[in-house]
Design a protein around this motif. Structure first.
Motif, PDB file in Angstrom:
ATOM      1  N   ILE A   1     -10.967  -6.064  -6.363  1.00  0.00           N
ATOM      2  CA  ILE A   1      -9.667  -5.812  -6.968  1.00  0.00           C
ATOM      3  C   ILE A   1      -8.644  -6.816  -6.461  1.00  0.00           C
ATOM      4  N   LEU A   2      -8.592  -6.976  -5.161  1.00  0.00           N
ATOM      5  CA  LEU A   2      -7.525  -7.861  -4.670  1.00  0.00           C
ATOM      6  C   LEU A   2      -7.817  -9.326  -4.957  1.00  0.00           C
ATOM      7  N   LEU A   3      -9.110  -9.675  -4.997  1.00  0.00           N
ATOM      8  CA  LEU A   3      -9.436 -11.050  -5.384  1.00  0.00           C
ATOM      9  C   LEU A   3      -9.040 -11.309  -6.835  1.00  0.00           C
ATOM     10  N   THR A   4      -9.357 -10.347  -7.697  1.00  0.00           N
ATOM     11  CA  THR A   4      -9.025 -10.508  -9.109  1.00  0.00           C
ATOM     12  C   THR A   4      -7.526 -10.677  -9.308  1.00  0.00           C
ATOM     13  N   ILE A   5      -6.767  -9.789  -8.695  1.00  0.00           N
ATOM     14  CA  ILE A   5      -5.312  -9.890  -8.838  1.00  0.00           C
ATOM     15  C   ILE A   5      -4.804 -11.189  -8.230  1.00  0.00           C
TER      16      ILE A   5
ATOM     17  N   THR B   1       8.049   2.279  -3.085  1.00  0.00           N
ATOM     18  CA  THR B   1       7.494   1.089  -2.449  1.00  0.00           C
ATOM     19  C   THR B   1       7.838  -0.169  -3.249  1.00  0.00           C
ATOM     20  N   VAL B   2       7.630  -0.083  -4.549  1.00  0.00           N
ATOM     21  CA  VAL B   2       7.900  -1.270  -5.379  1.00  0.00           C
ATOM     22  C   VAL B   2       9.391  -1.601  -5.365  1.00  0.00           C
ATOM     23  N   VAL B   3      10.227  -0.572  -5.423  1.00  0.00           N
ATOM     24  CA  VAL B   3      11.681  -0.799  -5.342  1.00  0.00           C
ATOM     25  C   VAL B   3      12.008  -1.547  -4.049  1.00  0.00           C
TER      26      VAL B   3
ATOM     27  N   ILE C   1      -3.935   1.696   0.922  1.00  0.00           N
ATOM     28  CA  ILE C   1      -4.632   0.892  -0.087  1.00  0.00           C
ATOM     29  C   ILE C   1      -3.632   0.020  -0.845  1.00  0.00           C
ATOM     30  N   SER C   2      -2.538   0.656  -1.295  1.00  0.00           N
ATOM     31  CA  SER C   2      -1.572  -0.081  -2.118  1.00  0.00           C
ATOM     32  C   SER C   2      -1.004  -1.276  -1.371  1.00  0.00           C
ATOM     33  N   LEU C   3      -0.547  -1.024  -0.132  1.00  0.00           N
ATOM     34  CA  LEU C   3       0.075  -2.111   0.624  1.00  0.00           C
ATOM     35  C   LEU C   3      -0.936  -3.205   0.945  1.00  0.00           C
ATOM     36  N   LEU C   4      -2.153  -2.774   1.279  1.00  0.00           N
ATOM     37  CA  LEU C   4      -3.187  -3.747   1.614  1.00  0.00           C
ATOM     38  C   LEU C   4      -3.466  -4.659   0.422  1.00  0.00           C
ATOM     39  N   ILE C   5      -3.698  -4.043  -0.738  1.00  0.00           N
ATOM     40  CA  ILE C   5      -3.977  -4.853  -1.926  1.00  0.00           C
ATOM     41  C   ILE C   5      -2.766  -5.728  -2.257  1.00  0.00           C
ATOM     42  N   GLY C   6      -1.576  -5.125  -2.210  1.00  0.00           N
ATOM     43  CA  GLY C   6      -0.364  -5.869  -2.559  1.00  0.00           C
ATOM     44  C   GLY C   6      -0.203  -7.093  -1.679  1.00  0.00           C
TER      45      GLY C   6
ATOM     46  N   ASN D   1       2.096  -6.886  -7.645  1.00  0.00           N
ATOM     47  CA  ASN D   1       0.659  -6.695  -7.433  1.00  0.00           C
ATOM     48  C   ASN D   1       0.320  -5.246  -7.136  1.00  0.00           C
ATOM     49  N   ILE D   2       1.197  -4.560  -6.403  1.00  0.00           N
ATOM     50  CA  ILE D   2       0.971  -3.139  -6.142  1.00  0.00           C
ATOM     51  C   ILE D   2       0.947  -2.380  -7.469  1.00  0.00           C
ATOM     52  N   LEU D   3       1.904  -2.724  -8.339  1.00  0.00           N
ATOM     53  CA  LEU D   3       1.943  -2.075  -9.648  1.00  0.00           C
ATOM     54  C   LEU D   3       0.674  -2.378 -10.444  1.00  0.00           C
ATOM     55  N   ALA D   4       0.219  -3.626 -10.394  1.00  0.00           N
ATOM     56  CA  ALA D   4      -0.969  -4.001 -11.152  1.00  0.00           C
ATOM     57  C   ALA D   4      -2.197  -3.241 -10.654  1.00  0.00           C
TER      58      ALA D   4
END
Lengths: 323, 299, 331, 306
Positions: free
Chosen positions: B161-165, B276-278, B97-102, B227-230
């Motif tokens: 979610i991903l559209l909003t971000i 992941t974010v690092v 989910i995280s990577l996909l949204i990011g 974006n992943i963090l958001a």
């Protein structure tokens, strides 16, 4: 040298840059970078344009090519007024008139090989096939004194002098009639500078090129030019044949300029005129003669009236109230 | 042993590994960042096959008789959560989910930001002023709060979610692209191309775009991490991915209830998120050193 | 005041002996300056000339010990009997700006944009004379007047960006001369300026040096500037001094083919215009310096031994030396 | 300068109007029916309709917007759907705590970031620089709420030196500030380090050395004074964004500020409150950007606005 019909006639060329201020950025004044320049240039001739920084010599060169849109005046090239051409007509016209830049580092795209850089003009104007373009690149490199084998290298692999040769080759690609050289040797070391100057001499001879050579270095300009125009604060101060100007400078500014150049000869004793003060700003030029604030011979009239451009001796014009 | 033959055969590979070592030494961040991203991405992609349990199944043996989740054990490698689900499996699936949204929201950022930045930089004048005021507006929004409100109203589906971000986060990209366009157009070799009779279109595609490319790549990489963090922040606040679908931000919120006696859910999800974010931040920083050396000193 | 007495001694103000400077590029050291020797007598102006990359600027920076790590400097730099390379950093600071002043090529960027002019001149006085701020300010105004800046009382409270390039270079000279140094190092001081302004600045430097008995080390690429301002000249090429002597001898009777080449390649302001005689080829890069004489690949007189051996500085006549096998055994 | 400020204020107003329009469109023109939310699930259609008319929700969207903006100019942000109190009074009681929290976080960022920036710049490319830079990279990548929870657990629960959350004085402020400081300081550190390295290569720093200034003096008088200029810009913009992003930290530390107010309102779909907080926070962002641009002219003598 060359006698014939004029190739280029520049009449009343002006470039004013607006100064914008205030809430709505309206124009409150103008920087008069070029404030009325006229000259005529015959094919095969070299016009040297000298002056100190801010005198408008570079802007003048670029206005002739319409890389900067002139504010007023006509630039007549082979009978056609360049300032009246449409954008696409102007692009076609660029085959005839080219520019060589001062900075051999900034004026070459670091991402392109030399071959790509030199083929670009031909691609833009749809000249020849790829192989004939490559052929042209090789012959150009050879002509400017570079090994054609270097064609696939990138600019950073070359020295300043070699890069300037590439810049010259690029300007030659389309067989132009007129080349404007904007301080082409200012960034080069003395020993390389002379190589490039000799190259420019040879190319002019071979291709019957016409040059406008913009520079601040008087000895270089004297060496290469047939005629010289001295500019001060956007205005023409004096114009004469190269030898004449150095033997009999008329304008006090020209005289001061000549006397200020250091000569590599410890025995050369001369009277030095040291000008007081700095160049005034072209945004707020002095009234009357633009040079009167620093002129050792300024008179009352100089503050009030702008001197007219007049021919004082045959082929020798000056704008000064003394004459 | 015939040393001569050996030397000849060895030479090319040696040269190659030598080159690799040299670039590894020069750009350690790029390699390390890329390595982290590749590992996290592989774990996420392979989650259906490598996770030991279903991420949403509850296990009776995962909770003690008092209802306390079991700690890391052979069966539940990272322990269990308060509902008796396997934390490891949820962490692995959560990465998807995280990577996909990011990534997808970054692509929206990228497209909107680049297009608007180019338009502003190329056309200039009032178009530039208009686009830049819109950009200022988007940048001035309290990003997370507004995203939260939108997702709450529109419904917290993955796409919303991903559209909003994506739609709220393109401001910086637009500014960078515009700035780069303006800077590149003043370069002397662009003047040279103009003097040769090149059209503005040609200059755009041959010179400006390749120069915009570097900073955009750098920023895009950094944007994925942001974006992943958001997205995780939204889930943490309960407005993101809805349970039982596993998501790192949601797991941190979820783990809060058992934190004092069974902290493994919170640790696992948080650490996975940070790693992941690092990875993306490292890669972005490293790429900046290579692709965008001027701004490396500025940002 | 004791300085004035000292400067009447015959002792040299500065003596550089066997200076070697190496730069680190990609984990490897490259020699930019290769065994340079020169001296400056009290009140004398020495010109160090050469093209870009010849090591002249680096040499001047090494005297002030302003080169950044990782750079290796060895040899001796003897200033008033002390080897500057052996001083501690604290002792060296007492020399900089106090006993040796320095001005640079770029007046536009050499002044701190956020400090007022007065403060920048005053800083030197504050550091070395322990002056109070108000005395330093007064002294700064005096200095501004001495370097020919009009409206000194106002300029002292202005910021550098309000001044022209020529004015800024005057301010730089005021900073360098504030503590009355016995040596002024000027690194291409007029290269960035227009000719008419250059004439003003050179005149000012000459006049101040004369008034204070200051020695000058003038680094430049412009042979004209050298001819008009210097007493003696050292010509550098690719990290070595190739010829040195009095200005008259260097310009009237140049010996080294490089010096001759340089003089021939400059277009002249007077006389008949003729084709230039350039030096062929390019300056060698640090990474691939030729063995033997470094000028050999570009030299029209190169012999076999020039490629194999590095010539010493041969004495041509009194005080005039040339690093060329053509002068081996004198004339 | 005057004209520049006026122009900048004009731009800021345009941006604010843009924000209000977009926020209004997105928040009011949504599928959820506010009248239904207010009336509750069991109300009759007539009641719902009456509420709709009372609230003006039957009017065209642009008329609603103009009405809203008209009220806004009189300091009226509308009435909460849920609590039926004025949005303005709700927000104003939360503004103090949020300002306190933001200030605490901001100061902590500076306290951690600036000394580290100076330190890493002075020791660039040495092992300590590499280690600190690596930690900074991790700091930037930390989710603030997660770090907050870890710190709460460690220093509020295990070792009980700080409260487990809540709004209050300095004592309550320390842990959230440190949390935010750790995640945000890295930006200051990197910015300061890179500008200092830039400035150290400037000609005027060489001039300072040539005057005989000590290394300390060179760094603090010459380098830092110049390198802080972009940091000041960043700090100004940062306090705006901090205010806008404060919701996560308020939620984590149970801090009763505007972020919490908005968060609860979002849960209740209480649109006037959401709109009010979003608008107000955006005003702060725009305001701080404006202040930065104006202050810049005083910090950097080279800037002349014309």
């Amino acid at each position: 040298m060359a006698q014939g019909t004029p190739l280029l006639e520049v009449q009343g060329l002006k470039k004013y840059f607006p100064i914008k201020r205030g809430v709505f950025r309206h124009t409150v004044g103008h920087v008069r970078a070029v404030d009325g320049v006229d000259f005529t240039l015959r094919a095969g001739e070299t016009l040297g344009v000298v002056g100190e920084s801010g005198c408008g010599k570079s802007t003048m060169g670029r206005s002739v090519l319409r890389l900067i849109e002139p504010s007023a005046g006509n630039v007549i090239f082979e009978g056609k007024d360049v300032t009246k051409l449409s954008k696409s007509q102007m692009r076609a016209m660029r085959r005839e008139m080219q520019l060589v830049f001062q900075d051999p580092y900034a004026s070459l795209n670091p991402r392109n090989t030399i071959a790509q850089t030199l083929m670009e003009p031909m691609q833009i104007h749809n000249i020849g096939t790829r192989s004939s373009q490559m052929e042209r690149v090789r012959s150009l490199l050879d002509r400017v004194g570079l090994d054609p084998e270097y064609a696939n290298r990138y600019p950073h692999e070359f020295s300043g002098g070699q890069r300037q040769r590439i810049g010259i080759a690029r300007a030659l690609t389309l067989n132009p009639k007129l080349i404007i050289l904007d301080e082409p040797v200012a960034a080069l070391d003395v020993s390389v500078q002379s190589q490039v100057l000799n190259l420019l001499d040879d190319l002019q001879e071979d291709f019957n090129l016409t040059y406008i050579f913009v520079a601040h270095d008087l000895s270089v300009v004297r060496h290469i030019s047939d005629r010289i125009m001295v500019m001060y604060l956007g205005n023409m101060a004096e114009s004469a044949d190269s030898d004449e100007l150095f033997i009999d400078p008329l304008h006090p500014y020209t005289q001061a300029l000549l006397s200020a150049v250091p000569i590599p000869d410890p025995d050369a004793k001369r009277e030095r005129i040291i000008l007081q003060g700095d160049l005034p700003s072209p945004a707020n030029p002095p009234s009357g003669c633009p040079f009167h604030t620093r002129c050792p011979m300024a008179m009352d009239v100089c503050k009030r009236e702008k001197p007219v451009w007049k021919e004082v001796k045959p082929n020798h014009q000056v704008a000064c109230h003394l004459y | 042993m015939s040393t001569n033959v050996g030397a000849v055969v060895q030479a090319p590979t040696k040269a190659r590994t030598g080159k690799f070592k040299k670039s590894l030494k020069r750009y350690p961040l790029v390699y390390l960042g890329a390595l982290i991203i590749v590992i996290m991405a592989l774990l996420a992609i392979l989650a259906p096959w490598i996770s030991p349990h279903s991420p949403i199944a509850t296990f009776n043996n995962a909770l003690s008789e008092q209802g306390i989740p079991v700690g890391p054990s052979r069966e539940f490698l990272l322990g269990a959560d308060g509902n008796g689900r396997d934390v490891l499996s949820r962490v692995l699936w959560g990465g998807r989910i995280s990577l996909l949204i990011g990534l997808l929201s970054m692509i929206i950022n990228l497209v909107v930001g680049t297009v608007l930045g180019l338009i502003a930089g190329v056309f200039g004048g009032w178009v530039d002023a208009l686009v830049m005021r819109i950009t200022d507006t988007v940048l001035a929004f309290p990003f997370l709060l507004f995203a939260l409100a939108l997702v709450a109203i529109l419904g917290s589906s993955l796409w919303n979610i991903l559209l909003t971000i994506g739609i709220l986060g393109w401001g910086v990209m637009a500014r960078v692209v515009r700035g780069q366009v303006l800077q590149v157009r003043e370069l002397e070799y662009v003047q040279a191309a103009r003097a040769l009779g090149a059209t503005e279109w040609r200059i755009m595609f041959r010179i400006v775009l390749p120069n915009v490319f570097g900073p955009v790549i750098v920023l895009s990489t950094l944007q994925v991490g942001a974006n992943i963090l958001a997205a995780a922040g939204l889930s943490y606040l309960g407005m993101g991915i809805q349970p039982p679908t596993p998501d790192w931000g949601g797991m941190i919120q979820d783990g809060l209830t058992t934190y004092t006696y069974a902290p493994w859910e919170m640790y696992s999800a948080g650490i996975a998120l940070v790693i992941t974010v690092v990875g993306f931040n490292m890669l972005g920083d490293g790429l900046r050193d290579i692709l965008d050396p001027q701004s490396a000193t500025r940002q | 005041m004791s300085k004035v007495l000292e400067s009447t001694d015959l002792q040299n103000v500065l003596e550089v002996k066997d200076l070697q400077i190496e730069f680190k590029v990609d984990e490897q050291y490259y020699k930019a300056v290769h065994g340079v020797n020169f001296h400056i007598a009290p009140g004398e102006t020495l010109g160090l000339v050469g093209e870009s990359g010849c090591g002249k600027s680096v040499t001047s920076m090494s005297i002030m010990r302003l080169l950044k790590d990782p750079t290796k400097v060895s040899g001796q730099i003897i200033y008033q009997g002390r080897d500057l390379l052996k001083l501690t950093e604290n002792q060296m600071r007492q020399v900089r700006g106090n006993e040796i002043g320095m001005i640079f090529q770029e007046p536009m960027t050499s002044l701190n944009p956020v400090h007022k002019i007065g403060r920048q001149i005053g800083e030197t006085l504050l550091l070395h004379r322990g002056m109070s701020a108000s005395r330093a300010r007064k002294e700064s105004i005096e200095m501004l007047k001495r370097v020919g800046i009009p409206r000194a009382e106002q300029i002292v409270d202005e910021y550098p960006h309000q001044l022209s390039g020529g004015m800024r270079q005057r301010v730089m000279i005021a900073i360098a001369m504030a503590c009355n140094p016995s040596l002024l190092i000027a690194d291409e001081p007029t290269t960035a300026l227009d000719v008419t302004i250059q004439a003003q600045i050179l005149e000012l430097m000459k006049q101040l040096a004369k008034e204070n008995g200051t020695s000058i080390l003038l680094i430049t690429h412009d042979l004209g500037v050298v001819a008009e301002t210097c007493d003696r000249v050292a010509v550098m090429y690719a990290g070595r001094i190739v010829e040195e002597g009095s200005v008259r001898k260097i310009f009237k009777n140049p010996q080294h083919p490089y010096t001759r080449g340089l003089l021939n390649s400059i277009p002249k302001l007077t006389g008949e215009r003729k084709r230039l005689e350039p030096i062929e080829g390019n300056v060698p890069s640090l990474r691939n310096m030729p063995d033997g004489c470094r000028f050999a690949p570009r030299c029209p007189f190169a012999m076999d031994k020039c490629v194999a051996h590095n010539p010493e500085l041969f004495e041509v006549e009194d005080g005039h030396r040339s690093r060329c096998f053509l002068q081996e055994g004198g004339q | 300068m005057g004209a520049y400020i006026i122009r900048r204020i004009g731009q800021a107003i345009i941006v604010l109007i843009g924000i209000s329009i977009i926020a209004f469109l997105l928040l009011y023109a949504v599928p959820a029916d506010p009248a239904r939310i207010i009336a509750g699930p069991h109300a009759t259609p007539d009641v719902v309709n009456q509420i709709r008319i009372n609230l003006g929700l039957n009017l065209p969207i642009w008329e609603q917007y103009l009405k809203y903006m008209g009220n806004l100019l009189h300091g009226n942000l509308g009435t909460s759907y849920i609590f039926h109190t004025s949005v303005m009074s709700q927000i104003s009681s939360r503004m103090g705590p949020t300002a306190e929290l933001a200030l605490g976080c901001w100061i902590m960022e500076l306290i951690i970031g600036i000394p580290l920036g100076i330190y890493t710049a002075r020791h660039a490319n040495k092992v300590r620089d590499v280690v600190i830079s690596a930690l900074a990279l991790i700091g930037i990548s930390l989710p603030v709420y997660w770090l907050g929870l870890l710190l709460l657990f460690a220093f509020g629960f295990k070792i009980q030196i700080f409260p487990l959350g809540g709004t209050g004085g300095i004592y309550y402020l320390i842990l959230p500030s440190i949390t935010y400081g750790i995640t945000g300081a890295a930006y200051y550190m990197r910015l300061l380090k890179s500008t200092m390295l830039d400035v150290m290569n400037q000609d005027y720093v060489r001039t300072a050395r040539a005057k005989g200034a000590s290394e300390r003096r060179v760094i603090y008088r010459h380098v830092l004074r110049n390198a802080l200029i972009p940091v000041i810009t960043f700090a100004g913009i940062d306090i705006g964004t901090l205010l806008a992003g404060v919701v996560l930290i308020e939620e984590t530390f149970n801090w009763n500020g505007m972020g919490m107010l908005a968060y609860q309102a979002i849960g209740n779909q209480d649109i006037p409150v959401i709109m009010g907080t979003v608008l107000l926070l955006a005003v702060f962002v725009v305001l701080f950007n404006l202040i930065v641009d104006i202050v810049y002219g005083f910090v950097d003598p080279r800037i002349r606005y014309d």
